[in-house]
Design an enzyme around this catalytic site. Structure first.
Site, PDB file in Angstrom:
ATOM      1  N   GLU A   8      43.217  42.747  26.744  1.00 58.60           N
ATOM      2  CA  GLU A   8      43.738  41.509  26.183  1.00 58.60           C
ATOM      3  C   GLU A   8      42.644  40.453  26.279  1.00 58.60           C
ATOM      4  O   GLU A   8      42.066  40.264  27.350  1.00 58.60           O
ATOM      5  CB  GLU A   8      44.936  41.097  27.052  1.00 58.60           C
ATOM      6  CG  GLU A   8      45.969  40.301  26.355  1.00 58.60           C
ATOM      7  CD  GLU A   8      47.198  40.075  27.258  1.00 58.60           C
ATOM      8  OE1 GLU A   8      47.191  40.437  28.446  1.00 58.60           O
ATOM      9  OE2 GLU A   8      48.168  39.513  26.739  1.00 58.60           O
TER      10      GLU A   8
ATOM     11  N   ASN B 141      51.594  40.904  30.441  1.00 59.54           N
ATOM     12  CA  ASN B 141      52.408  40.700  31.635  1.00 59.54           C
ATOM     13  C   ASN B 141      53.670  39.902  31.370  1.00 59.54           C
ATOM     14  O   ASN B 141      54.647  40.004  32.108  1.00 59.54           O
ATOM     15  CB  ASN B 141      51.579  40.060  32.741  1.00 59.54           C
ATOM     16  CG  ASN B 141      50.666  41.096  33.361  1.00 59.54           C
ATOM     17  OD1 ASN B 141      51.062  42.240  33.526  1.00 59.54           O
ATOM     18  ND2 ASN B 141      49.435  40.716  33.669  1.00 59.54           N
TER      19      ASN B 141
ATOM     20  N   SER C 166      45.377  38.231  35.759  1.00 64.09           N
ATOM     21  CA  SER C 166      46.613  38.736  35.160  1.00 64.09           C
ATOM     22  C   SER C 166      47.492  37.600  34.672  1.00 64.09           C
ATOM     23  O   SER C 166      48.399  37.827  33.874  1.00 64.09           O
ATOM     24  CB  SER C 166      47.413  39.521  36.204  1.00 64.09           C
ATOM     25  OG  SER C 166      46.665  40.579  36.718  1.00 64.09           O
TER      26      SER C 166
ATOM     27  N   HIS D 219      41.095  40.814  29.859  1.00 62.08           N
ATOM     28  CA  HIS D 219      42.125  41.330  30.768  1.00 62.08           C
ATOM     29  C   HIS D 219      42.277  42.836  30.545  1.00 62.08           C
ATOM     30  O   HIS D 219      42.983  43.281  29.646  1.00 62.08           O
ATOM     31  CB  HIS D 219      43.437  40.569  30.504  1.00 62.08           C
ATOM     32  CG  HIS D 219      44.572  41.011  31.363  1.00 62.08           C
ATOM     33  ND1 HIS D 219      45.883  40.992  30.950  1.00 62.08           N
ATOM     34  CD2 HIS D 219      44.591  41.499  32.625  1.00 62.08           C
ATOM     35  CE1 HIS D 219      46.654  41.449  31.911  1.00 62.08           C
ATOM     36  NE2 HIS D 219      45.903  41.760  32.944  1.00 62.08           N
TER      37      HIS D 219
HETATM   38  P1  NAD Z   1      41.809  44.439  44.573  1.00 58.74           P
HETATM   39  O1  NAD Z   1      42.494  43.808  45.720  1.00 58.74           O
HETATM   40  O2  NAD Z   1      41.867  45.939  44.417  1.00 58.74           O
HETATM   41  O3  NAD Z   1      40.230  44.049  44.569  1.00 58.74           O
HETATM   42  C1  NAD Z   1      39.748  42.739  44.747  1.00 58.74           C
HETATM   43  C2  NAD Z   1      38.336  42.823  45.322  1.00 58.74           C
HETATM   44  O4  NAD Z   1      37.807  41.501  45.354  1.00 58.74           O
HETATM   45  C3  NAD Z   1      38.275  43.386  46.743  1.00 58.74           C
HETATM   46  O5  NAD Z   1      37.328  44.438  46.804  1.00 58.74           O
HETATM   47  C4  NAD Z   1      37.832  42.187  47.582  1.00 58.74           C
HETATM   48  O6  NAD Z   1      37.017  42.554  48.686  1.00 58.74           O
HETATM   49  C5  NAD Z   1      37.044  41.380  46.570  1.00 58.74           C
HETATM   50  N1  NAD Z   1      36.893  39.965  46.890  1.00 58.74           N
HETATM   51  C6  NAD Z   1      37.758  39.156  47.556  1.00 58.74           C
HETATM   52  N2  NAD Z   1      37.230  37.915  47.671  1.00 58.74           N
HETATM   53  C7  NAD Z   1      35.999  37.947  47.074  1.00 58.74           C
HETATM   54  C8  NAD Z   1      34.980  36.984  46.876  1.00 58.74           C
HETATM   55  N3  NAD Z   1      35.108  35.732  47.306  1.00 58.74           N
HETATM   56  N4  NAD Z   1      33.844  37.376  46.240  1.00 58.74           N
HETATM   57  C9  NAD Z   1      33.689  38.652  45.810  1.00 58.74           C
HETATM   58  N5  NAD Z   1      34.639  39.610  45.978  1.00 58.74           N
HETATM   59  C10 NAD Z   1      35.786  39.253  46.589  1.00 58.74           C
HETATM   60  O7  NAD Z   1      42.382  43.710  43.266  1.00 58.74           O
HETATM   61  P2  NAD Z   1      42.535  44.329  41.778  1.00 58.74           P
HETATM   62  O8  NAD Z   1      43.823  45.048  41.670  1.00 58.74           O
HETATM   63  O9  NAD Z   1      41.257  44.985  41.399  1.00 58.74           O
HETATM   64  O10 NAD Z   1      42.742  42.960  40.943  1.00 58.74           O
HETATM   65  C11 NAD Z   1      41.649  42.130  40.636  1.00 58.74           C
HETATM   66  C12 NAD Z   1      42.062  41.184  39.520  1.00 58.74           C
HETATM   67  O11 NAD Z   1      42.468  41.950  38.368  1.00 58.74           O
HETATM   68  C13 NAD Z   1      43.248  40.270  39.840  1.00 58.74           C
HETATM   69  O12 NAD Z   1      43.062  39.039  39.214  1.00 58.74           O
HETATM   70  C14 NAD Z   1      44.429  41.018  39.239  1.00 58.74           C
HETATM   71  O13 NAD Z   1      45.507  40.156  38.929  1.00 58.74           O
HETATM   72  C15 NAD Z   1      43.774  41.567  37.981  1.00 58.74           C
HETATM   73  N6  NAD Z   1      44.434  42.731  37.383  1.00 58.74           N
HETATM   74  C16 NAD Z   1      44.959  43.716  38.178  1.00 58.74           C
HETATM   75  C17 NAD Z   1      45.556  44.821  37.600  1.00 58.74           C
HETATM   76  C18 NAD Z   1      46.138  45.918  38.455  1.00 58.74           C
HETATM   77  O14 NAD Z   1      46.875  46.776  37.917  1.00 58.74           O
HETATM   78  N7  NAD Z   1      45.842  45.955  39.752  1.00 58.74           N
HETATM   79  C19 NAD Z   1      45.606  44.944  36.204  1.00 58.74           C
HETATM   80  C20 NAD Z   1      45.023  43.939  35.411  1.00 58.74           C
HETATM   81  C21 NAD Z   1      44.445  42.845  36.015  1.00 58.74           C
END
Ligand code: NAD
Length: 316
Positions: free
Chosen positions: A186, A224, A146, A174
């Site tokens: 994005e 963002n 993000s 993204h």
């Molecule tokens: P989340 O916490 O729901 O999921 C993250 C996952 O990664 C978890 O299942 C965790 O077990 C796993 N994980 C942790 N360490 C790991 C490793 N070493 N190897 C493999 N898997 C691992 O997070 P999310 O909301 O899905 O966000 C993920 C990414 O997407 C982040 O960079 C976030 O900034 C970005 N993002 C989030 C959103 C949102 O609205 N939540 C929107 C756009 C982008």
């Protein structure tokens, strides 16, 4: 889009073009890998299986996250079948394309990898340095970050900055939350990203039915940089008593024709993710207009992360 001009931060101006004369061959994507089976990774994996109909290896370090993610995918597919949006055969076919794994080593024969682990720089750098060794040499290495600099993530793939073999294939795709619903994506190129990597990312996202927008590798990128100060300001309005939760959400929902107000949206995104992005904006620009609200910090410290933890501005 006839051509794409990207203006970078001062000192890193660079021009990308996708006109036919300069267009390079995009990587043919037959198999993909997704790292992280949380809300974003699972959504990306599911859309890839449904829209692009490619086998997806879904890697997560936690078996519990994989189990939870795949159960959720099955629930979403069943809902699509019950609403006659897809047939049972299409649902079965999409589900059969998802293969869970707990090791990055299983990504040695994929063409495109999308990383979606938590927004922790050191974690992403470590994963990209490993992916650069594990993935086939032609594979695109994409991040769903993000806010973390794509240039910095790309730099983590090499020990010798002059060698761009790996860093040139790093890019950001993204996706927006929830991935199956939101059309926008994005695409962000780091300083080292090649034109062919950028073209491959755009082509693959279009195959997923998404509408790509290209933005520069600048703190918060586009989405963002605009969205998070809006959410942060709504939280400051709450903490300083300008309005209560329901007034804030109601005026923005009913006054700007969006599906939900900023506080509910923050709960859906995850307050930890919102705070992480605001910190990057504040620290990288040094501009006080991006200072995270004290109340946002307190809520994250309390473990009130929004929908995913059951408590945020609303109870779930
Ligand atoms: P989340 O916490 O729901 O999921 C993250 C996952 O990664 C978890 O299942 C965790 O077990 C796993 N994980 C942790 N360490 C790991 C490793 N070493 N190897 C493999 N898997 C691992 O997070 P999310 O909301 O899905 O966000 C993920 C990414 O997407 C982040 O960079 C976030 O900034 C970005 N993002 C989030 C959103 C949102 O609205 N939540 C929107 C756009 C982008």
């Amino acid at each position: 889009m006839a051509s794409i001009m990207m203006r970078r931060l001062p000192g890193s101006f660079r021009h990308f073009s996708s006109t036919s004369s300069s267009r390079s061959a995009a990587v043919e994507v037959k198999r993909i890998g997704v790292v992280g089976a949380g809300q974003m990774g699972l959504g990306i994996a599911l859309v890839a299986a449904q829209r692009a109909q490619v086998p997806v290896t879904l890697v997560d370090s936690s078996q519990a996250s994989l189990d939870k993610g795949l159960a959720f995918a099955e629930k979403l597919l069943a809902k699509d079948v019950s609403k006659s949006r897809i047939t049972q055969e299409q649902a079965d076919s999409a589900r059969s394309l998802l293969t869970p794994s707990t090791t990055l080593d299983d990504l040695s024969s994929v063409d495109f990898i999308i990383e979606a682990v938590p927004e922790i720089p050191s974690l992403k750098f470590d994963i990209f340095s490993r992916l650069a060794q594990i993935a086939p040499k032609h594979a695109i290495l994409a991040t769903n970050t993000s806010s973390i600099s794509i240039t910095r993530i790309a730099a983590s793939t090499t020990k010798d900055a002059r060698d761009t073999t790996n860093s040139s294939r790093v890019v950001s795709t993204h996706f927006m939350n929830p991935v199956p619903v939101q059309k926008g994506v994005e695409i962000i190129a780091g300083l080292q990203t090649s034109q062919s990597t950028l073209d491959s990312a755009i082509a693959f996202c279009k195959r997923l039915g998404k509408i790509p927008s290209v933005s520069a590798d600048s703190p918060g990128f586009l989405a963002n940089r605009i969205l998070m100060p809006y959410i942060n300001e709504a939280i400051i309005c709450l903490e300083t008593g300008v309005g209560d939760r329901d007034s804030i959400d109601a005026i923005m929902k009913n006054g700007t024709n969006v599906p939900m107000g900023p506080l509910q949206l923050a709960d859906f995104i995850g307050l930890d993710t919102c705070l992480a992005i605001m910190k990057v904006l504040y620290e990288e620009t040094g501009d006080s207009k991006y200072r995270p609200s004290v109340h946002l910090r307190n809520m994250v410290d309390a473990g009130w992360l929004g929908k995913k933890s059951g408590k945020g501005f609303y109870d779930y």
